[in-house]
Write a protein that holds these residues in place. Structure first.
Motif, PDB file in Angstrom:
ATOM      1  N   GLU A 152       0.823  -1.218   0.000  1.00 46.23           N
ATOM      2  CA  GLU A 152       0.000   0.000   0.000  1.00 46.23           C
ATOM      3  C   GLU A 152       0.861   1.274   0.000  1.00 46.23           C
ATOM      4  OE1 GLU A 152      -3.578  -0.443   0.734  1.00 46.23           O
ATOM      5  OE2 GLU A 152      -4.135   1.622   1.155  1.00 46.23           O
ATOM      6  N   ASN A 153       2.065   1.207   0.589  1.00 44.41           N
ATOM      7  CA  ASN A 153       2.906   2.410   0.652  1.00 44.41           C
ATOM      8  C   ASN A 153       3.741   2.614  -0.609  1.00 44.41           C
ATOM      9  OD1 ASN A 153       4.963   0.562   0.763  1.00 44.41           O
ATOM     10  ND2 ASN A 153       5.553   0.984   2.884  1.00 44.41           N
ATOM     11  N   GLY A 154       3.531   1.767  -1.618  1.00 46.29           N
ATOM     12  CA  GLY A 154       4.235   1.963  -2.885  1.00 46.29           C
ATOM     13  C   GLY A 154       5.568   1.232  -2.968  1.00 46.29           C
ATOM     14  N   SER A 155       5.910   0.463  -1.925  1.00 45.49           N
ATOM     15  CA  SER A 155       7.138  -0.349  -2.016  1.00 45.49           C
ATOM     16  C   SER A 155       6.755  -1.715  -2.582  1.00 45.49           C
ATOM     17  CB  SER A 155       7.776  -0.506  -0.637  1.00 45.49           C
ATOM     18  OG  SER A 155       6.927  -1.260   0.200  1.00 45.49           O
ATOM     19  N   LEU A 156       7.753  -2.497  -2.966  1.00 48.21           N
ATOM     20  CA  LEU A 156       7.452  -3.817  -3.517  1.00 48.21           C
ATOM     21  C   LEU A 156       7.059  -4.778  -2.406  1.00 48.21           C
ATOM     22  CD1 LEU A 156      10.221  -4.352  -6.217  1.00 48.21           C
ATOM     23  CD2 LEU A 156       7.799  -3.858  -6.564  1.00 48.21           C
ATOM     24  N   ASP A 167      -3.172  -5.369 -10.126  1.00 50.79           N
ATOM     25  CA  ASP A 167      -3.096  -5.151  -8.670  1.00 50.79           C
ATOM     26  C   ASP A 167      -4.370  -4.499  -8.154  1.00 50.79           C
ATOM     27  OD1 ASP A 167      -1.947  -5.109  -6.080  1.00 50.79           O
ATOM     28  OD2 ASP A 167      -0.002  -4.474  -6.876  1.00 50.79           O
ATOM     29  N   TYR A 168      -4.564  -4.557  -6.824  1.00 49.97           N
ATOM     30  CA  TYR A 168      -5.717  -3.909  -6.200  1.00 49.97           C
ATOM     31  C   TYR A 168      -5.290  -2.609  -5.527  1.00 49.97           C
ATOM     32  CZ  TYR A 168      -3.964  -6.360  -1.982  1.00 49.97           C
ATOM     33  OH  TYR A 168      -3.185  -6.835  -0.957  1.00 49.97           O
ATOM     34  N   ARG A 169      -6.245  -1.749  -5.294  1.00 54.41           N
ATOM     35  CA  ARG A 169      -6.060  -0.470  -4.595  1.00 54.41           C
ATOM     36  C   ARG A 169      -4.990   0.431  -5.223  1.00 54.41           C
ATOM     37  NH1 ARG A 169      -8.714   0.268   0.199  1.00 54.41           N
ATOM     38  NH2 ARG A 169      -7.135   1.412   1.344  1.00 54.41           N
ATOM     39  N   LEU A 170      -4.885   0.372  -6.549  1.00 55.51           N
ATOM     40  CA  LEU A 170      -3.970   1.301  -7.216  1.00 55.51           C
ATOM     41  C   LEU A 170      -4.555   2.711  -7.248  1.00 55.51           C
ATOM     42  CD1 LEU A 170      -2.661  -0.993 -10.081  1.00 55.51           C
ATOM     43  CD2 LEU A 170      -1.301  -0.020  -8.223  1.00 55.51           C
ATOM     44  N   ARG A 228      -0.215   3.878  -6.077  1.00 60.52           N
ATOM     45  CA  ARG A 228      -0.184   4.229  -7.506  1.00 60.52           C
ATOM     46  C   ARG A 228       1.157   4.839  -7.888  1.00 60.52           C
ATOM     47  NH1 ARG A 228      -3.938   8.926  -9.078  1.00 60.52           N
ATOM     48  NH2 ARG A 228      -5.054   8.003  -7.324  1.00 60.52           N
ATOM     49  N   LYS A 229       1.657   5.702  -7.008  1.00 66.62           N
ATOM     50  CA  LYS A 229       2.942   6.368  -7.284  1.00 66.62           C
ATOM     51  C   LYS A 229       4.066   5.329  -7.425  1.00 66.62           C
ATOM     52  CE  LYS A 229       5.603  10.180  -5.448  1.00 66.62           C
ATOM     53  NZ  LYS A 229       6.083  10.619  -4.154  1.00 66.62           N
ATOM     54  N   GLY A 230       4.067   4.370  -6.502  1.00 65.69           N
ATOM     55  CA  GLY A 230       5.080   3.303  -6.568  1.00 65.69           C
ATOM     56  C   GLY A 230       4.955   2.503  -7.849  1.00 65.69           C
ATOM     57  N   ALA A 231       3.697   2.216  -8.239  1.00 65.78           N
ATOM     58  CA  ALA A 231       3.470   1.426  -9.447  1.00 65.78           C
ATOM     59  C   ALA A 231       3.922   2.196 -10.687  1.00 65.78           C
ATOM     60  CB  ALA A 231       1.986   1.071  -9.556  1.00 65.78           C
TER      61      ALA A 231
END
Ligand code: G3I
Length: 395
Positions: A169-173, A207-210, A216-219
């Motif tokens: 959720e925090n944008g890390s892998l 993925d979910y919750r993008l 989203r930023k991480g993705a």
């Protein structure tokens, strides 16, 4: 009953008799009201299916899938544990039938999914002594799996969810066994192996919750990196496990636009709208490790969904499809996660044995107000236009 809705009534009547009502020109599928025909100039409309919905077990249900949708995703049977249960042992009986069904009916088939942390047997990550397998062996197992599965259905499966649920959720892998043992490179390798196995297939990150800005930023950063490294990524799948309030239409709008700006196709790949009460942090969270305690207050519609809630769900679907239609061109497909409310994983997640109502068809295959809201979201084409749905005529 307006013209569109009347056509659907005839379709359901035909279904109850285990056959479609024939049309004046004998071509039932092009003339009956359906999601796929209503959206044929917009984007593909898909559904995830269980084996009974494409095998001869239930002909009426199979006809329903064919009549309403032009894309199918297997809910479980192409996952690693289903096709590759043991080292060196593949089982393709069910998936072969699924692909045959989709191909025979001209459907856009999605392969779900190649590399995931869930529904992947433990042996994949273990060595003979029961410890973690080494990096090279895991990469070799991944290559073998992807090339065997994608290679078998080369030219027949049109798009693959290559990597599934890889971000936190925090944008890390996500610290999955793939990431821990191979490192970030497992993602590029998965796409590379899939592209080698079928250069014509579309390849997706799903993925979910993008819609959550941090994730989203991480993705986006990851996808930019993959593109810069020349990795073939065709699109991004927003799973779309939503509820009545989350995400806001504006968040969906921004999310599709953000990924579209990267030059990627965007898809809604697992759409459903949870109508049951949830604890904070629950909405859209498809993390299957999550569990919540049983509490009768959390299962308020055991026998039926009240009319006011049906209407609320219909308005929610109308609002979502309003956003999707705005992005026709970028958005290539919307897939529902299950055919009827009775098929939904949300009856058992995050609490087992509840009665949820997240989809467009009820447990008796009847279209809910939400179905007509989705149909009515598409502006009616001018009279005599070939895209206007025609009422079915019974012989
Ligand atoms: O096949 C066994 C059966 O033999 C056994 O008797 C039964 C007892 O519980 O379990 C059956 O397996 C279940 C399987 O679905 C097939 O029905 C598993 O317990 C159950 O956990 C599994 O759930 C699936 C879930 O993925 C697993 O992660 C859901 O059907 C499926 O809808 C769901 O789909 C995922 C997507 O792949 C990825 N995105 C999130 C989405 C929802 O979790």
């Amino acid at each position: 009953m307006n013209m569109k809705h009347k056509a659907f009534f005839l379709l359901v009547t035909g279904l109850a008799m285990a056959s479609f009502a024939p049309c004046s020109n004998g071509n039932a599928e092009t003339e009956l009201l359906s999601l796929k025909n209503t959206y044929k100039n917009e984007f593909l409309i898909g559904v995830s299916v269980k084996d009974s919905q494409f095998m001869a077990k239930n002909p009426a249900e199979t006809a329903f899938v064919k009549g309403q949708f032009n894309s199918i995703t297997p809910e479980n049977l192409l996952k690693w544990d289903a096709v590759h249960p043991q080292l060196g042992k593949y089982r393709f009986e069910e998936s072969d039938r699924f692909i045959e069904f989709g191909n025979k009916n001209g459907m856009f088939i999605i392969g779900h999914t190649l590399v995931w942390h869930s529904q992947t047997a433990d042996w994949v990550f273990k060595n003979a002594q029961g410890g973690d397998v080494d990096r090279e062996t895991l990469l070799a197992r991944m290559r073998d799996h992807i090339q065997t599965v994608v290679g078998r259905y080369k030219g027949r499966v049109r798009g693959w969810d290559v990597v599934n649920e890889i971000m936190e959720e925090n944008g890390s892998l996500r610290k999955s066994p793939w990431q821990k043992i191979i490192g970030e490179e497992y993602i590029a390798k998965a796409f590379q192996f899939a592209h080698e196995a079928d250069p014509t297939a579309e390849l997706y990150y799903n993925d979910y919750r993008l819609e959550v800005p941090g994730k989203r930023k991480g993705a986006i950063a990851l996808l930019r990196k993959l593109k810069a490294a020349g990795v073939t990524v065709t699109g991004v799948g927003l799973q779309g496990h939503y509820d009545l309030n989350w995400p806001k239409p504006q968040e969906v709008d921004e999310t599709i636009a953000d990924f579209g700006r990267l030059g990627l196709k965007v898809m809604i790949t697992e759409l459903d709208v949870d109508v049951l009460p949830s604890r904070p942090g629950g909405a859209g969270n498809a993390d299957v490790s999550r569990k919540e305690a049983a509490d009768p207050k959390l299962n308020p519609y055991k026998t039926a969904l009240p009319e006011a809630m049906q209407q609320k769900l219909a308005r929610r679907y109308a609002e979502l499809f309003g956003v999707y239609l705005k992005h026709r061109g970028t958005l290539s497909r919307v897939t529902f996660w299950g055919l009827t409310d009775g098929d939904s994983w949300l009856d058992n997640f995050p609490i087992k044995g509840r009665t949820n109502y997240p989809l467009l068809f009820d447990r008796s295959y009847h279209a809910k107000p939400a179905y007509f809201a989705v149909i009515d979201a598409v502006p009616v084409a001018p009279v005599n236009s070939p895209s206007q749905p025609q009422p079915a005529v019974r012989r």
